[in-house]
Scaffold this motif. Structure first.
Motif, PDB file in Angstrom:
ATOM      1  N   GLU A   1      52.604 -28.943 -23.842  1.00  0.00           N
ATOM      2  CA  GLU A   1      52.363 -30.378 -23.762  1.00  0.00           C
ATOM      3  C   GLU A   1      53.667 -31.069 -23.383  1.00  0.00           C
ATOM      4  OE1 GLU A   1      49.418 -31.883 -26.414  1.00  0.00           O
ATOM      5  OE2 GLU A   1      50.715 -33.527 -27.039  1.00  0.00           O
TER       6      GLU A   1
ATOM      7  N   GLN B   1      55.887 -34.723 -21.877  1.00  0.00           N
ATOM      8  CA  GLN B   1      55.934 -36.182 -21.854  1.00  0.00           C
ATOM      9  C   GLN B   1      55.266 -36.698 -20.573  1.00  0.00           C
ATOM     10  OE1 GLN B   1      59.882 -34.956 -22.446  1.00  0.00           O
ATOM     11  NE2 GLN B   1      60.417 -36.887 -23.459  1.00  0.00           N
TER      12      GLN B   1
ATOM     13  N   GLU C   1      45.756 -40.912 -34.332  1.00  0.00           N
ATOM     14  CA  GLU C   1      46.845 -41.844 -34.623  1.00  0.00           C
ATOM     15  C   GLU C   1      47.022 -41.976 -36.127  1.00  0.00           C
ATOM     16  OE1 GLU C   1      44.705 -46.164 -34.394  1.00  0.00           O
ATOM     17  OE2 GLU C   1      45.027 -45.163 -32.456  1.00  0.00           O
TER      18      GLU C   1
ATOM     19  N   SER D   1      48.888 -39.759 -30.546  1.00  0.00           N
ATOM     20  CA  SER D   1      48.906 -38.601 -29.645  1.00  0.00           C
ATOM     21  C   SER D   1      47.551 -38.505 -28.958  1.00  0.00           C
ATOM     22  CB  SER D   1      49.192 -37.311 -30.418  1.00  0.00           C
ATOM     23  OG  SER D   1      48.031 -36.858 -31.102  1.00  0.00           O
ATOM     24  N   ARG D   2      47.353 -37.444 -28.204  1.00  0.00           N
ATOM     25  CA  ARG D   2      46.069 -37.236 -27.521  1.00  0.00           C
ATOM     26  C   ARG D   2      44.938 -36.959 -28.502  1.00  0.00           C
ATOM     27  NH1 ARG D   2      50.031 -35.079 -24.061  1.00  0.00           N
ATOM     28  NH2 ARG D   2      49.800 -35.737 -21.868  1.00  0.00           N
TER      29      ARG D   2
ATOM     30  N   VAL E   1      53.773 -37.956 -27.796  1.00  0.00           N
ATOM     31  CA  VAL E   1      53.320 -39.135 -28.543  1.00  0.00           C
ATOM     32  C   VAL E   1      53.865 -40.426 -27.935  1.00  0.00           C
ATOM     33  CG1 VAL E   1      53.135 -37.883 -30.742  1.00  0.00           C
ATOM     34  CG2 VAL E   1      55.279 -39.045 -30.159  1.00  0.00           C
TER      35      VAL E   1
ATOM     36  N   LEU F   1      48.179 -35.569 -35.464  1.00  0.00           N
ATOM     37  CA  LEU F   1      48.703 -35.706 -34.102  1.00  0.00           C
ATOM     38  C   LEU F   1      48.793 -34.382 -33.359  1.00  0.00           C
ATOM     39  CD1 LEU F   1      51.660 -38.071 -35.105  1.00  0.00           C
ATOM     40  CD2 LEU F   1      49.430 -38.780 -34.220  1.00  0.00           C
ATOM     41  N   THR F   2      49.087 -33.304 -34.073  1.00  0.00           N
ATOM     42  CA  THR F   2      49.333 -32.012 -33.432  1.00  0.00           C
ATOM     43  C   THR F   2      48.025 -31.404 -32.925  1.00  0.00           C
ATOM     44  OG1 THR F   2      49.172 -30.895 -35.571  1.00  0.00           O
ATOM     45  CG2 THR F   2      51.377 -31.521 -34.820  1.00  0.00           C
TER      46      THR F   2
ATOM     47  N   TYR G   1      52.406 -40.960 -22.961  1.00  0.00           N
ATOM     48  CA  TYR G   1      53.006 -40.370 -24.164  1.00  0.00           C
ATOM     49  C   TYR G   1      54.442 -39.958 -23.821  1.00  0.00           C
ATOM     50  CZ  TYR G   1      48.085 -40.150 -25.456  1.00  0.00           C
ATOM     51  OH  TYR G   1      46.772 -40.482 -25.717  1.00  0.00           O
TER      52      TYR G   1
ATOM     53  N   THR H   1      54.432 -31.937 -29.583  1.00  0.00           N
ATOM     54  CA  THR H   1      53.338 -32.888 -29.418  1.00  0.00           C
ATOM     55  C   THR H   1      53.861 -34.119 -28.680  1.00  0.00           C
ATOM     56  OG1 THR H   1      52.401 -32.176 -31.547  1.00  0.00           O
ATOM     57  CG2 THR H   1      51.576 -34.245 -30.620  1.00  0.00           C
TER      58      THR H   1
END
Length: 529
Positions: free
Chosen positions: A407, A409, A473, A469-470, A523, A503-504, A413, A521
């Motif tokens: 994952e 940036q 929250e 995160s994806r 975010v 979030l993870t 995020y 992760t």
């Protein structure tokens, strides 16, 4: 090398000559070993620390390598490149005790200090200095989940193995590779077959001879199919492909990645059983809760991070609650398996019969200090593995490339979040969350952010912010940390409120072992006002 356990003993640490710590924060997460490393430094040891955060031990390090998140393999390959190029490796050991060396030489050729510096964000001078210090004397390696909880976690471990084999730091006092286990009996639970592909002693379920051995011992017919990893269990449960789950001493509603997914998976089961000493967040979702006994209320053994098998003795009686082994035995009997065990000691004798590393085990030889497996004919145990040569015969170099993070940036995020533990709490706070003094020290969820980033985002110390995160929250409290990279955040995962693991994700998996990339992760954060 033929074994995945800690190769050396804890008592060696204080007199070590060179110590390399990577992906681990021993002073907070393994305080006994962390204190011994501190003592070793006072005794003259050279210390190398590699971490995206300036952890406590970084202040004592001769070299601190503050590398970009997830670039462990590139860093290790860079050190190997320098050691080979400058002819600092142990040629005699490599020739006598290893194979596939030429493939390693080919792979690390491109990992020059300049190239690695661009990947890791660490100066080439520090990479060279770390390589020279590591190869200057007998050296030990300590790592933990900062290495393993990545999409390429297995390859990260193999890279450390490459480094140790290259310098002949295997099978020698003050050397070795030492994975630091996250809980007091992780080693023991794995030894006992708490893995989807293994019977006790890492004997594979798909090996016909092994299957036959356990069928004769237990007088039952056994499957030769590999079981599911935890992410596979949760995936199948969420799709109604797994009907029942039995959880013992584990709290996935706080500790597992993507908690919203975990909750959906557990609620999708036909039947959930939880066996624990407290009503955890997971137990609250259960159809049946089986109360269990704590360490002080039962007999048996733990096997700790240095492979030391130790007695656990009951000192407190508790009426109406059975020890874990008896609960399981009772369920087995109800399901038609007639074997009745009479004590934990009887089970220990069976363990000694079926588990090669535990052969020769009995309560007498572990009465006071315990003993490190393999026990051996002299029943004195083995403090150092691989002394004559690696267990598999020759140590295998496994050349591994640096991989992209699972994952990254992006504009939506723009920051990376990593996670871990802090000194004051143990795992999901099932026990430590009930201690007033510890809650005073660390009362709630928080996120560490570099002060420069805080100014950029216009947030202040102790401000409550939203982290997104994806997958979900949360709300958490900001705390400044000058020792973290400016585009990286850190959270402890202990807290159910403001839980980091909302979030993870569990969707980016190490294909070799099934572990999710918990440490990375992407975010963004939002102010509440």
């Amino acid at each position: 090398m033929g074994s995945g356990a800690m190769t050396n003993s804890i008592e060696e640490v204080v007199d070590s000559k060179v110590i390399f710590i990577i992906g681990s924060n021993p002073r907070e997460n393994h305080p006994v070993i962390g204190a011994k490393i501190k003592t070793a430094k006072l005794n003259g040891a050279k210390v190398i620390v590699a971490d995206p955060r300036m952890i406590d031990l970084a202040n004592d390090a001769d070299v601190f390598l503050q590398l970009n998140l997830g670039t462990n393999i590139a860093l290790i390959n860079g050190m190997i490149h320098v050691i080979i190029k400058e002819n600092l490796y142990n040629k005699e050991y490599v020739k006598r005790n290893t194979e596939n060396f030429e493939e390693l030489v080919k792979l690390v050729e491109k990992y020059t200090p300049e190239y690695v510096s661009n990947v890791c964000g660490v100066s080439k001078e520090l990479i060279e200095k770390a390589a020279r210090i590591y190869s200057s004397n007998v050296a030990s390696i300590f790592y933990a989940m900062g290495i393993t909880q990545h999409k390429a976690g297995t390859n990260g471990v193999m890279s450390l193995s490459n480094l140790a084999l290259l310098c002949g730091n295997i099978g020698v006092k003050f050397g070795g590779i030492n994975p630091l286990r996250g809980q007091n009996n992780v080693q023991g639970s794995c030894d006992m077959g708490g893995l989807p592909d293994s019977y006790p002693g890492y004997q594979k379920v798909y090996n016909p001879k092994i299957k036959d051995k356990f069928e004769k011992e237990w007088d039952v017919e056994l499957s030769d199919k590999i079981g599911y990893t935890i992410p596979e269990m949760m995936h199948r449960a969420s799709h109604h492909e797994l009907k029942c789950l039995y959880i013992m001493g584990e709290n996935p509603m706080v500790s597992d990645p993507d908690i919203n997914h975990i909750k959906h998976a557990l609620e999708s089961l036909d039947f959930l059983i939880v066996q624990d000493i407290f009503m955890t967040e997971t137990a609250q979702l259960a159809d049946v809760v089986l109360p269990a006994l704590s360490f002080a209320e039962k007999d048996g053994t733990f096997t700790n991070t240095e492979r030391r098998i130790q007695r656990v003795r009951k000192v407190v009686d508790r009426d109406g609650v059975e020890p874990d082994w008896k609960i399981i035995n009772n369920i087995m009997n109800i399901l038609g398996y007639e074997k009745v065990y009479k004590s934990a000691e009887e089970i220990t004798k069976e363990i000694a019969r079926v588990t090669p590393q535990y052969e020769g085990l009995d309560y007498k030889i572990i009465d006071k200090l315990g003993i490190a497996w393999p026990i051996g004919e002299n029943k004195k145990g083995t403090s150092i593995l691989h002394i004559d040569s690696p267990m598999r015969g020759k140590g295998l170099f496994v050349p591994s490339e640096q991989e992209l993070l699972g994952e990254n940036q992006c504009s939506q995020y723009p920051y990376l979040l990593t996670n871990g533990r802090n000194l004051y709490h143990y795992h999901t706070r099932t026990m430590t969350g009930k201690v007033d003094g510890l809650n005073e020290k660390s009362p709630d969820s928080y996120i560490e952010i570099h002060p420069q980033t805080m100014r950029k985002l216009n947030i202040t110390n102790n401000e409550i912010i939203k982290v997104i995160s994806r997958r979900g929250e949360i709300l958490t409290r900001v705390t400044p940390n000058e020792g973290i990279l400016e585009e990286l955040f850190f959270m402890p995962f202990h807290f159910a409120e403001g839980a980091c693991n909302v979030l993870t994700g569990a969707d980016r998996i190490d294909e070799k072992c099934g572990i999710p990339e918990l440490k990375v992760t992407a975010v963004r954060i939002e102010k509440l006002i």
